[in-house]
Scaffold this active site. Structure first.
Site, short mmCIF file in Angstrom:
data_model
loop_
_atom_site.label_atom_id
_atom_site.label_comp_id
_atom_site.label_asym_id
_atom_site.label_seq_id
_atom_site.Cartn_x
_atom_site.Cartn_y
_atom_site.Cartn_z
N CYS A 50 0.96 -1.09 -0.01
CA CYS A 50 -0.02 0.21 0.17
C CYS A 50 0.74 1.22 -0.02
O CYS A 50 1.87 1.32 0.88
CB CYS A 50 -0.88 0.00 1.26
SG CYS A 50 -2.00 1.50 1.32
N CYS A 64 0.45 3.16 3.58
CA CYS A 64 0.98 2.85 4.89
C CYS A 64 2.00 1.63 4.75
O CYS A 64 2.23 0.95 5.89
CB CYS A 64 -0.06 2.29 5.89
SG CYS A 64 -1.13 0.96 5.13
N CYS A 100 -7.59 -0.59 1.56
CA CYS A 100 -6.36 -1.14 2.38
C CYS A 100 -7.17 -1.32 3.75
O CYS A 100 -7.57 -0.32 4.29
CB CYS A 100 -5.19 -0.05 2.32
SG CYS A 100 -3.87 -0.47 3.75
N CYS A 154 -4.97 1.39 6.58
CA CYS A 154 -5.13 2.90 6.34
C CYS A 154 -6.37 3.30 5.76
O CYS A 154 -6.77 4.68 5.66
CB CYS A 154 -4.04 3.66 5.72
SG CYS A 154 -3.74 3.23 3.93
N CYS A 172 -8.56 -5.58 -9.70
CA CYS A 172 -8.14 -4.90 -10.62
C CYS A 172 -7.65 -3.47 -9.83
O CYS A 172 -8.62 -2.67 -9.25
CB CYS A 172 -9.56 -4.42 -11.37
SG CYS A 172 -8.97 -3.23 -12.68
ZN LIG Z 1 -2.59 1.34 3.46
#
Ligand SMILES: [Zn+2]
Length: 164
Positions: A77, A80, A126, A129, A149
């Site tokens: 990510c 984060c 995510c 975060c 995707c």
């Molecule tokens: Zn994140």
């Protein structure tokens, strides 16, 4: 002097109790959440990352960094640094976005209903975060039949070189 030492004792007792309850709490829950204000995110992320992660933007197909990345590694990510997807489950979808059939760890992502743009889609977020990563569809390959995707701009890639 007596009063002071009493206070110290009480202080020590309280803080050690607090430490204990915190550590047992950590074991039960999923990884700790990252919560930041909009301004903090704006300062930390690039304009593209901010637009995708925090404003649910979508990059234009075939323009992102990773849609045709075939190197071995882990996709994190961009908000984060949580590991989200692995090159082991990445495949050529022909869509122009990096596509995967399985996340690295189900706990690190959340699926949220998305009714924007007049479509019913499932958004991939995510779990740590809350950043928008992409969408998941039911037209992926076996064994899951899923197509995650994603937006390259929501991800960081770290190559893993196999040691021989
Ligand atoms: Zn994140």
């Amino acid at each position: 002097m007596k009063v002071l030492s009493l206070c110290l004792l009480v202080g020590v007792g309280v803080s050690s109790l607090r430490c204990q309850s915190q550590s047992s709490h950590m074991k039960e829950t999923t990884p700790q959440q990252v919560v930041k204000t909009d301004n903090e995110w704006k300062k930390e992320l690039s304009p593209t990352e901010y637009h995708i992660l925090r404003e649910k933007g979508t990059e234009i197909a075939f323009t992102g960094e990773f849609w045709n990345n075939t190197r071995d590694g882990i996709y994190y990510c961009a908000g984060c640094n949580t590991p989200l997807f692995s090159s082991e489950t990445k495949y050529k979808s022909g869509t122009g976005w990096p596509s995967f059939w399985k996340p690295l760890n189900d706990k690190n992502i959340k699926i949220v209903k998305d009714n924007s743009l007049g479509m019913v889609r499932e958004e991939v977020v995510c779990a740590i975060c809350g950043g928008h990563i992409g969408h998941v569809f039911n037209d992926g390959p076996k064994p899951t039949g899923l197509r995650y995707c994603l937006n390259s701009g929501a991800l960081h890639f770290k190559e893993v070189t196999s040691e021989k």
